[in-house]
Design an enzyme around this catalytic site. Structure first.
Site: not given
Ligand code: AQP
Length: 330
Positions: A112, A195, A198
């Site tokens: 990140k 993966k 967002k």
């Molecule tokens: N692609 C994925 N596959 C499986 N599980 C996923 N999670 C996130 N992406 C995947 C799971 O969702 C839960 C909530 O995660 P979070 O609140 O950390 O969400 P996030 O990280 O904001 O979602 P993103 O899209 O992954 O954000 P960024 O891009 O900021 O990293 C967790 O249990 C996570 O494992």
């Protein structure tokens, strides 16, 4: 009953398919067997800049989505992280136990922060997994249902629990990660080796977007050379990802999907998956709107959850403070 704890960030407003299939679906299932605590982690959200009005709204939208997906506030404790001040308090304690190098090895931080200039990377983004450890340890959770991307953070949580227990006497349960293998990592539709996330919006399917848009994204998903619909994660990551999603949403096994699509092409699979997804999200979106139409009621549900969460969290924090040697207030 064993305890489960997990959290989700309110940063994007809408959850995406990865969040749902990787995590929230398991949260719903674990309500059957666990004393579950689920929170919208708004303290984590501010590790990147947030507009105040949007953050407040997205916190409600996140809670509404959890309810619409099947979290039952009478069976589980559903709350907002900032409503329970013990998270930040134990977070500080955990920071003092964490090595700088140890925190620096977290790959999510490396990924990140690499996308931003150093001045835009807050210290909070660096210490994020330490606050996450506090979130979990406060509730003495046995199991933490998350996606694969959280495995390393869970290892840190376990290390910190053990370190505290060794130094001050047994205080925290050392939690186990709970990852469902088949859906542990949902991949980006435009880059099926990364993966779904967002932060990289092109290949993300959002639960609250117009399902027509989702169906279009699914139709234009990057697939692989060849034309046979078979699961082969290494050789055909695009098709395999679509099969994983299809199977998870319908309950049909991958093998039976392969059989059903034998002789058909990728186009048929994508078109049908678009329909499957639309059927899944249409009633979900109606429910979310209903919850959001009555924000007063939603806020009450969250207030009840916070009260229950605080009872547990305050007890754990008190014991931790005592062990550390903080003078109790008279
Ligand atoms: N692609 C994925 N596959 C499986 N599980 C996923 N999670 C996130 N992406 C995947 C799971 O969702 C839960 C909530 O995660 P979070 O609140 O950390 O969400 P996030 O990280 O904001 O979602 P993103 O899209 O992954 O954000 P960024 O891009 O900021 O990293 C967790 O249990 C996570 O494992």
């Amino acid at each position: 009953r064993p305890r489960a704890l997990s959290g989700i960030q309110p940063t994007a407003g809408s959850f995406h398919l990865g969040n749902y299939l990787g995590a929230v679906r398991q949260w719903v299932a674990l309500q059957e067997t666990h004393d579950a605590f689920y929170c919208v982690v708004d303290l984590h959200a501010i590790t990147v800049e947030q507009d105040p009005k949007t953050l407040r709204q997205n916190t409600r939208v996140s809670a509404a989505q959890l309810l619409a997906l099947g979290i039952d506030p009478d069976r589980s404790t559903l709350f907002v992280q900032s409503h329970v001040p013990e998270h930040a308090q134990l977070g500080w304690v955990m920071q003092c136990l964490t090595g700088f190098g140890e925190a620096g090895r977290m790959t999510q931080f490396k990924d990140k922060s690499a996308r931003q200039t150093a001045d835009h990377v807050g210290v909070g983004l660096f210490t994020y997994p330490i606050l996450q450890a506090a979130d979990i340890l406060l509730y003495q959770a046995h199991h933490v249902p998350v996606g694969e991307d959280q495995r390393q953070h869970l290892e840190l949580t376990r290390d910190l629990a053990q370190r505290f227990n060794t130094r001050y006497g047994k205080t925290f349960r050392v939690p186990e990660v709970y990852i469902v293998k088949d859906t542990a990592k949902i991949y980006d539709l435009q880059d099926p080796t990364a993966k779904m996330s967002k932060s990289v919006p092109a290949g993300v399917v959002e639960l609250l977007e117009d399902p027509k848009r989702s169906a279009k994204k699914i139709r234009s998903a990057v697939t692989d050379t060849g034309r046979e619909v078979v699961f082969d994660a290494a050789g055909k990551p695009g098709v395999s990802n679509l099969l994983t999603i299809y199977s998870a949403l319908t309950g049909e096994s991958i093998a039976s999907l392969e059989a059903a699509y034998s002789g058909k092409g990728y186009g048929d699979l994508k078109k049908d998956l678009g329909e499957v997804f639309t059927e899944f999200v249409t009633p979900f979106q109606v429910k979310v709107r209903e919850y959001l139409d009555d924000p007063g009621e939603l806020d009450k549900v969250l207030a009840r959850g916070a009260e229950r969460a605080r009872e547990v969290a305050a007890g754990t924090l008190r014991r931790a403070y005592e062990r550390i040697g903080f003078l109790a207030p008279a």
